[in-house]
Design a protein around this motif. Structure first.
Motif, PDB file in Angstrom:
ATOM      1  N   PHE A   8      -1.363  10.982   8.702  1.00 49.58           N
ATOM      2  CA  PHE A   8      -2.297   9.869   8.500  1.00 49.58           C
ATOM      3  C   PHE A   8      -1.989   9.153   7.192  1.00 49.58           C
ATOM      4  N   LEU A   9      -2.530   7.945   7.060  1.00 54.29           N
ATOM      5  CA  LEU A   9      -2.538   7.187   5.811  1.00 54.29           C
ATOM      6  C   LEU A   9      -3.981   7.136   5.331  1.00 54.29           C
ATOM      7  N   ALA A  10      -4.168   6.930   4.034  1.00 55.68           N
ATOM      8  CA  ALA A  10      -5.535   6.889   3.503  1.00 55.68           C
ATOM      9  C   ALA A  10      -5.686   5.736   2.522  1.00 55.68           C
ATOM     10  N   ILE A  17      -2.943   6.945  12.261  1.00 61.27           N
ATOM     11  CA  ILE A  17      -4.344   6.981  11.848  1.00 61.27           C
ATOM     12  C   ILE A  17      -4.452   6.497  10.401  1.00 61.27           C
ATOM     13  N   LEU A  18      -5.381   5.596  10.163  1.00 60.03           N
ATOM     14  CA  LEU A  18      -5.700   5.159   8.809  1.00 60.03           C
ATOM     15  C   LEU A  18      -7.081   5.698   8.458  1.00 60.03           C
ATOM     16  N   LEU A  19      -7.135   6.611   7.497  1.00 59.20           N
ATOM     17  CA  LEU A  19      -8.409   7.147   7.017  1.00 59.20           C
ATOM     18  C   LEU A  19      -8.919   6.221   5.927  1.00 59.20           C
ATOM     19  N   ALA A  20     -10.126   5.705   6.074  1.00 58.84           N
ATOM     20  CA  ALA A  20     -10.575   4.647   5.170  1.00 58.84           C
ATOM     21  C   ALA A  20     -12.080   4.691   4.946  1.00 58.84           C
ATOM     22  N   HIS A  40     -11.349  12.964  -0.271  1.00 61.13           N
ATOM     23  CA  HIS A  40     -10.508  14.080  -0.712  1.00 61.13           C
ATOM     24  C   HIS A  40     -10.709  15.299   0.187  1.00 61.13           C
ATOM     25  N   VAL A  41     -11.954  15.570   0.544  1.00 63.60           N
ATOM     26  CA  VAL A  41     -12.265  16.727   1.382  1.00 63.60           C
ATOM     27  C   VAL A  41     -11.623  16.586   2.753  1.00 63.60           C
ATOM     28  N   LYS A  77       0.086  -2.027  -0.020  1.00 63.11           N
ATOM     29  CA  LYS A  77       1.229  -1.321   0.548  1.00 63.11           C
ATOM     30  C   LYS A  77       0.802  -0.447   1.727  1.00 63.11           C
ATOM     31  N   THR A  78      -0.331   0.241   1.578  1.00 61.05           N
ATOM     32  CA  THR A  78      -0.818   1.114   2.649  1.00 61.05           C
ATOM     33  C   THR A  78      -1.187   0.308   3.896  1.00 61.05           C
TER      34      THR A  78
END
Length: 462
Positions: free
Chosen positions: A267-269, A293-296, A254-255, A281-282
């Motif tokens: 980006f996607l998360a 960018i995929l934040l994971a 979240h931060v 789906k993501t």
């Protein structure tokens, strides 16, 4: 198994596979066997169950998919079960099976993903993909008299991370000798435990390197910056084409997400706590994009295959360094190249974990964030000069202070300095012995075989 078996890449046509399956493999771009496929597929075709170990991104999934499809019968019976720790990985395994389905007259309902009891239908699948917890239910719902393969994928996570109770139901399959175990990371003692538990006939270990040879590893030095400042500076200085940015803790998502949004970063998360449909789906959206960018979290570090992922970024490092290797394995997959970047900012925990990666033999080059640019740094990073004392040294200092405190007295006693020196030496001796024994255990040795004469207290002359 000798290195000669994996000395050169062989075409899939060198295997005794049905022509229709070979055509499907060729159509999907699978022309040559990777080293793990070259060794594992012939064994599985012969009915030999294996413990297969290879770096991430080297084609382990196809190593069991091809034999299962090659041996599939027309009968509407459950003939293969693949167990995986995450539902996201189950969907990906299903995609691999279905991509080759035309060569085996398979439809989607015959390759069934079972996530919960709601997924059971009257239709009878030939191949079932599920989690270990659902295995007993699968046996009660389907006719498994023709079961020929049970595959435990990402096996180290399944067997050692909380699923052991669910695996008791595998006894029947183990007795039949049809359980095979695939993983990228197991220690020597863990290998022995798995071989005993699953009674695998052959062990295939092709982990000459910790990660795929196509992955380049980089430390990004961000002196005087916080984690968030380092991330923004890196994204500004580096054209992050298509890759995954990893965080160790779900609560940090979240931060970091908020900061990226504030700074206009697209980006996607994704994290393990999200709804399963949203996760699928993501991942599908990210795969369909040419860049992004995929934040994971590390939920994505195990087994997820994005073929055109050019790079990964560790915004921070995981507590268990094995997860770094899984992260790095999301790029440079199957003979391609990729880059793995690690942000180094002045945080004690982050620096300590980075130092552990170097100690494990991983080769990094060093880049520096300076004046909005990413520049090569001269020479390696000097860990000892930055950050606070590492935790092991901090513990040693506390033990020394405690030992000195026990020798203190309100009155000055004879030989006080000698007693203090002796107490300190004894604490250091015990600490050193503990470090040695710990290193032996981590390397797969047996602490009982360790001879401690070197650490016996030295006595003075009588």
């Amino acid at each position: 198994m000798t290195k000669k078996e994996t000395a050169e890449l062989l075409p899939f046509g060198s295997l005794n596979l049905p022509k229709s399956l070979l055509d499907s493999l060729s159509r999907e771009g699978f022309l040559y066997l990777s080293p793990i496929q070259q060794v594992a597929i012939p064994r599985l075709l012969k009915g030999v169950n294996v413990l297969a170990l290879a770096p991430t991104g080297t084609g382990k999934t196809l190593s069991y998919v091809v034999p299962i499809l090659a041996k599939l019968k027309d009968a509407p019976l459950c003939q293969a079960i693949v167990l995986s720790p995450t539902v996201a990985l189950l969907d990906q395994i299903q995609e691999v099976f279905l991509s080759l389905a035309d060569g085996c007259n398979l439809n989607k309902e015959e390759v069934k993903v079972i996530r919960s009891k709601k997924d059971f239908t009257r239709l009878k699948p030939k191949i079932v993909l599920s989690t270990p917890a659902m295995y007993p239910e699968i046996l009660s719902r389907y006719d498994t008299s023709a079961l020929s393969y049970v595959i435990v994928d990402e096996g180290d996570m399944v067997y050692f991370d909380g699923f052991q109770d669910a695996l008791h139901g595998l006894k029947g399959a183990i007795d039949k000798g049809i359980v095979s175990f695939f993983s990228a990371s197991l220690g020597v003692q863990e290998i022995k435990r798995v071989r005993r538990a699953f009674r695998t006939k052959e062990t295939i270990d092709l982990r000459e390197g910790i990660t795929s040879l196509g992955v380049r590893h980089h430390f990004v030095l961000a002196k005087g910056m916080s984690r968030e400042e380092a991330l923004l500076a890196f994204l500004k200085a580096h054209d992050f084409y298509k890759g995954i940015a990893f965080l160790s803790k779900r609560e940090d998502m979240h931060v970091v997400s908020a900061i990226l949004k504030e700074n206009g970063v697209d980006f996607l998360a994704i994290s393990g706590g999200a709804d399963k449909r949203d996760i699928r789906k993501t991942i599908e959206t990210f795969k369909s994009r040419k860049t992004g960018i995929l934040l994971a979290t590390d939920y994505v570090s195990r087994g997820i295959d994005v073929r055109d992922c050019t790079e990964v970024l560790s915004i921070d490092l995981p507590k268990d360094s094995d997860y770094y290797f899984h992260r790095a394995g999301r790029t440079g997959r199957f003979l391609s190249e990729g880059d793995s970047y690690v942000l180094l900012y002045e945080d004690e925990e982050n620096l300590s974990r980075a130092r552990d990666l170097v100690r494990r033999g991983l080769s990094f080059d060093y880049l520096s964030l300076s004046q909005g640019q990413l520049k090569p740094q001269k020479g390696p990073y000097q860990f000892r000069n930055l950050g606070k004392k590492d935790q092991s040294n901090d513990r040693l200092q506390k033990q020394i202070r405690h030992a000195i405190g026990k020798t203190k007295s309100n009155k000055v006693k004879p030989n006080y300095r000698k007693k203090v020196s002796k107490a300190v030496d004894l604490v250091k001796l015990k600490h050193r012995k503990k470090v040695v024994l710990t290193n032996i255990a981590r390397s797969g040795g047996n602490a009982r075989d360790f001879h401690s004469d070197e650490f016996a207290p030295r006595r003075g002359k009588k």
